[in-house]
Design an enzyme around this catalytic site. Structure first.
Site, PDB file in Angstrom:
ATOM      1  N   ALA A  11      -3.798  12.421  -3.072  1.00  0.00           N
ATOM      2  CA  ALA A  11      -3.004  12.525  -4.299  1.00  0.00           C
ATOM      3  C   ALA A  11      -1.516  12.332  -4.066  1.00  0.00           C
ATOM      4  O   ALA A  11      -0.749  12.187  -5.011  1.00  0.00           O
ATOM      5  CB  ALA A  11      -3.243  13.879  -4.960  1.00  0.00           C
ATOM      6  N   ARG A  16       7.750   7.153   1.296  1.00  0.00           N
ATOM      7  CA  ARG A  16       8.370   6.320   2.334  1.00  0.00           C
ATOM      8  C   ARG A  16       7.783   4.905   2.415  1.00  0.00           C
ATOM      9  O   ARG A  16       8.291   4.054   3.121  1.00  0.00           O
ATOM     10  CB  ARG A  16       8.276   7.017   3.694  1.00  0.00           C
ATOM     11  CG  ARG A  16       9.326   8.090   3.857  1.00  0.00           C
ATOM     12  CD  ARG A  16       9.103   8.884   5.121  1.00  0.00           C
ATOM     13  NE  ARG A  16       7.998   9.829   4.980  1.00  0.00           N
ATOM     14  CZ  ARG A  16       7.404  10.441   5.989  1.00  0.00           C
ATOM     15  NH1 ARG A  16       7.773  10.189   7.232  1.00  0.00           N
ATOM     16  NH2 ARG A  16       6.427  11.302   5.775  1.00  0.00           N
ATOM     17  N   LYS A  23      -0.082   4.918  -2.050  1.00  0.00           N
ATOM     18  CA  LYS A  23      -0.196   4.707  -0.603  1.00  0.00           C
ATOM     19  C   LYS A  23      -1.607   4.386  -0.133  1.00  0.00           C
ATOM     20  O   LYS A  23      -1.813   3.469   0.661  1.00  0.00           O
ATOM     21  CB  LYS A  23       0.343   5.930   0.133  1.00  0.00           C
ATOM     22  CG  LYS A  23       0.199   5.805   1.632  1.00  0.00           C
ATOM     23  CD  LYS A  23       1.100   6.713   2.392  1.00  0.00           C
ATOM     24  CE  LYS A  23       0.657   8.133   2.353  1.00  0.00           C
ATOM     25  NZ  LYS A  23       1.539   8.980   3.180  1.00  0.00           N
ATOM     26  N   THR A  80      -1.049  20.644  -0.095  1.00  0.00           N
ATOM     27  CA  THR A  80      -2.399  20.319   0.393  1.00  0.00           C
ATOM     28  C   THR A  80      -3.415  21.395   0.009  1.00  0.00           C
ATOM     29  O   THR A  80      -4.573  21.088  -0.259  1.00  0.00           O
ATOM     30  CB  THR A  80      -2.386  20.130   1.920  1.00  0.00           C
ATOM     31  OG1 THR A  80      -1.699  21.244   2.517  1.00  0.00           O
ATOM     32  CG2 THR A  80      -1.664  18.860   2.319  1.00  0.00           C
ATOM     33  N   TYR A 101      -7.858  13.195   5.266  1.00  0.00           N
ATOM     34  CA  TYR A 101      -6.699  12.666   4.549  1.00  0.00           C
ATOM     35  C   TYR A 101      -6.926  11.176   4.241  1.00  0.00           C
ATOM     36  O   TYR A 101      -7.337  10.416   5.120  1.00  0.00           O
ATOM     37  CB  TYR A 101      -5.442  12.773   5.423  1.00  0.00           C
ATOM     38  CG  TYR A 101      -4.840  14.157   5.544  1.00  0.00           C
ATOM     39  CD1 TYR A 101      -5.471  15.277   5.013  1.00  0.00           C
ATOM     40  CD2 TYR A 101      -3.616  14.321   6.186  1.00  0.00           C
ATOM     41  CE1 TYR A 101      -4.890  16.536   5.129  1.00  0.00           C
ATOM     42  CE2 TYR A 101      -3.040  15.580   6.307  1.00  0.00           C
ATOM     43  CZ  TYR A 101      -3.675  16.679   5.782  1.00  0.00           C
ATOM     44  OH  TYR A 101      -3.102  17.910   5.897  1.00  0.00           O
ATOM     45  N   ASN A 168      -1.097  20.022  14.152  1.00  0.00           N
ATOM     46  CA  ASN A 168      -2.210  19.994  13.200  1.00  0.00           C
ATOM     47  C   ASN A 168      -2.368  18.568  12.678  1.00  0.00           C
ATOM     48  O   ASN A 168      -1.432  17.983  12.146  1.00  0.00           O
ATOM     49  CB  ASN A 168      -1.863  20.935  12.037  1.00  0.00           C
ATOM     50  CG  ASN A 168      -2.848  20.825  10.886  1.00  0.00           C
ATOM     51  OD1 ASN A 168      -4.035  20.600  11.104  1.00  0.00           O
ATOM     52  ND2 ASN A 168      -2.347  20.983   9.669  1.00  0.00           N
ATOM     53  N   ASN A 226       2.672   6.735   6.833  1.00  0.00           N
ATOM     54  CA  ASN A 226       3.703   7.217   5.909  1.00  0.00           C
ATOM     55  C   ASN A 226       4.668   6.121   5.514  1.00  0.00           C
ATOM     56  O   ASN A 226       5.294   6.184   4.462  1.00  0.00           O
ATOM     57  CB  ASN A 226       4.488   8.375   6.541  1.00  0.00           C
ATOM     58  CG  ASN A 226       3.603   9.592   6.745  1.00  0.00           C
ATOM     59  OD1 ASN A 226       3.017  10.099   5.792  1.00  0.00           O
ATOM     60  ND2 ASN A 226       3.458  10.034   7.974  1.00  0.00           N
ATOM     61  N   TYR A 386     -14.035 -33.217 -13.600  1.00  0.00           N
ATOM     62  CA  TYR A 386     -13.554 -32.301 -14.635  1.00  0.00           C
ATOM     63  C   TYR A 386     -12.862 -33.087 -15.721  1.00  0.00           C
ATOM     64  O   TYR A 386     -12.004 -33.935 -15.453  1.00  0.00           O
ATOM     65  CB  TYR A 386     -12.570 -31.346 -13.945  1.00  0.00           C
ATOM     66  CG  TYR A 386     -12.059 -30.204 -14.780  1.00  0.00           C
ATOM     67  CD1 TYR A 386     -12.925 -29.392 -15.502  1.00  0.00           C
ATOM     68  CD2 TYR A 386     -10.695 -29.918 -14.812  1.00  0.00           C
ATOM     69  CE1 TYR A 386     -12.439 -28.319 -16.232  1.00  0.00           C
ATOM     70  CE2 TYR A 386     -10.200 -28.849 -15.544  1.00  0.00           C
ATOM     71  CZ  TYR A 386     -11.078 -28.052 -16.260  1.00  0.00           C
ATOM     72  OH  TYR A 386     -10.597 -26.998 -16.982  1.00  0.00           O
ATOM     73  N   SER A 404     -12.762 -46.931   0.631  1.00  0.00           N
ATOM     74  CA  SER A 404     -11.571 -46.096   0.494  1.00  0.00           C
ATOM     75  C   SER A 404     -10.978 -46.182  -0.899  1.00  0.00           C
ATOM     76  O   SER A 404     -11.118 -47.198  -1.587  1.00  0.00           O
ATOM     77  CB  SER A 404     -10.515 -46.544   1.500  1.00  0.00           C
ATOM     78  OG  SER A 404     -11.017 -46.387   2.794  1.00  0.00           O
TER      79      SER A 404
END
Ligand code: UD1
Ligand code: CA
Length: 454
Positions: A11, A16, A23, A80, A101, A168, A226, A386, A404
């Site tokens: 979310a 950045r 993101k 979070t 994440y 972490n 990020n 076409y 040709s």
């Protein structure tokens, strides 16, 4: 076995990135970051996957409607912990909940399995890693017996805690009931005024739950995106891994640093790939296929022994064995080339089949056509398929010869073994085995004089 439910946090705004695109929709190897995370989540066979989205509104679920996930709105991004709270009503309390994440795309299945395996009624799993530079991350605070006590966010850490290098990653797994209880107790009296998921760790310790740390195989697995530099770093890391796997399988890469696989590339034996090749979608290369430099191939199958010379672009095409394509050839969707076909420079083929051994070597457009076997199509031949509203088919019989600079105005059929004189505009079917010419006769004007300036 407890149920497994996975919550993916996606979310956040990603300021950045300096982008209007949320993101998690930025792409790594041709797939949105969130798509990578969901793929890895699926590989764990969970009972359910919940994706918490918010910033960018409906753009994320709308961009990825095919994902087999429950979308959970977090209307305001209050941290979070607050993000996970949004998913709690949907989560079975007895289930093991794994939090991932959406902007950490390369975490591996085996690492996550270890995090999940650390969960019991008396323990939770937490993915941590030691970094030389831990700046910006939450730090893992431990006691003298190396037991985890808490996570302290950088902005809330004292100078001693900032020296800690174990960080972490954000990824953890725990029983749903416990998670619900701890989240219910979260406050926001911290430097960022947010509900921190990380505060659950101290709450767990207070409840006598042991925190089992698990480490990833390598740092890149847990790196988040990020900004654009981090995205580029992970892209290169991912591409190097693919290059390594291809080389381990016997593929010769002229330079593994200059290869991009954005999808799935399957190679036979003795495949050689020159520099700056880009493969998208699903591409299958048979034995001894050579791919020239600066080639982009999307969703294609190329038969054994075929040589692709430099600067070709293919999309949704099938190429037979021992064909010669390029340089500078373009194969557009629904092109089917049989074995031993030759396609040369500045030739574009669309929605057409070309049978065994036929050659279209220079400067031609072949669209909505069926070209027979052993046909030779001369330079500058154009199928006029076409009329501005409708498309028509051109059928070119086996062993015919198109001179040709010919225009074949569809619908039209060139008979088997027919010859078309150079410079013809063919508007009606041409008979088998005969020469057809459709051009003004050449004349010369005797005694003609060029005007002179006065
Ligand atoms: C978080 C961790 C930190 C860890 C770091 C790892 C917390 C409080 N901190 O910090 O310990 O070292 O990740 O990268 O958890 N998100 C939401 N809703 C929100 C806020 C965030 O969905 O309200 C999502 C983001 O989209 C992102 C993830 O959660 O995918 C992490 O958010 P982010 O703001 O990057 O957390 P950090 O402050 O970096
Ligand atoms: Ca982050």
């Amino acid at each position: 076995m407890n149920k497994l439910e996975i919550v993916i946090l996606a979310a956040g705004e990603g300021k950045r990135m300096r982008s209007r695109v949320p993101k998690v929709l930025h792409e790594l190897a041709g797939q949105p970051l969130l798509g990578h995370v969901v793929d890895t989540a699926i590989s764990l066979h969970p009972d359910r996957i919940h994706v918490v989205y918010g910033h960018g509104g409906q753009r994320v679920p709308e961009a990825l409607p095919q994902l087999p996930v429950q979308w959970v709105l977090q209307a305001e991004q209050k941290g979070t912990g607050h993000a996970v709270i949004q998913a709690i009503p949907q989560i079975d309390q007895g289930a093991t909940v794994l939090v991932l994440y959406g902007d950490v795309p390369l975490v591996k299945k085996c690492t996550l399995e270890a995090v999940v395996a650390a969960v019991s009624d008396s323990s939770l799993g937490l993915l941590t890693v030691n970094l030389d530079d831990a700046t910006g991350y939450g730090r893992i605070v431990k006691d003298n017996d190396d037991q985890v006590l808490a996570i302290v966010e950088e902005q809330d850490a004292n100078s001693g805690e900032r020296q800690i290098r174990e960080i972490n990653t954000g990824i953890l797994a725990v029983r749903g009931g416990m998670l619900k209880r701890w989240l219910g107790g979260l406050g926001r009296a911290n430097a960022q005024g947010e509900y921190y998921l990380t505060d659950c760790i101290a709450a767990a310790v207070a409840d006598g739950i042991s925190v089992q740390t698990v480490h990833p195989g390598c740092e890149e697995e847990v790196l988040g995106v990020n900004d654009c530099q981090q995205l580029a770093r992970l892209e290169r890391y991912y591409q190097r891994q693919q290059a390594r796997a291809l080389m381990a399988g016997g593929v010769t890469l002229r330079d593994p640093e200059r290869l991009d696989v954005r999808g799935e590339l399957l190679c036979g034996r003795d495949v050689v790939i020159d520099v700056n090749a880009v493969f998208e979608g699903r591409v299958v290369l048979g034995d001894e296929v050579h791919i020239g430099a600066n080639t982009v191939i999307r969703n294609a199958e190329i038969g054994s022994g075929t040589i692709i010379q430099p600067n070709c672009i293919f999309e949704d095409a099938v190429v037979g064995k021992n064909a010669r394509i390029g340089p500078f050839s373009r194969l557009r969707p629904e092109t089917q080339l049989a074995d031993a076909v030759h396609i040369g420079n500045f030739v574009e083929i669309k929605k057409s089949s070309v049978a065994h051994g036929s050659k279209i070597n220079h400067l031609s457009y072949v669209g909505d056509s069926e070209v027979g076997r052993g046909v030779n199509i001369g330079a500058g031949t154009i199928t006029c398929n076409y009329d501005g509203a409708n498309k028509f088919k051109t059928l070119i019989g086996d062993n015919s010869f198109i001179g040709s600079g010919t225009q074949l105005v569809a619908p039209v059929t060139v008979g088997e073994g027919a010859t078309i004189g150079a410079g013809s505009t063919i508007t009606r079917d041409t008979p088998k085995g005969e020469l057809t010419l459709a051009r003004a006769r050449q004349q010369s004007v005797k005694g003609w004089r060029r005007p002179k300036k006065k």
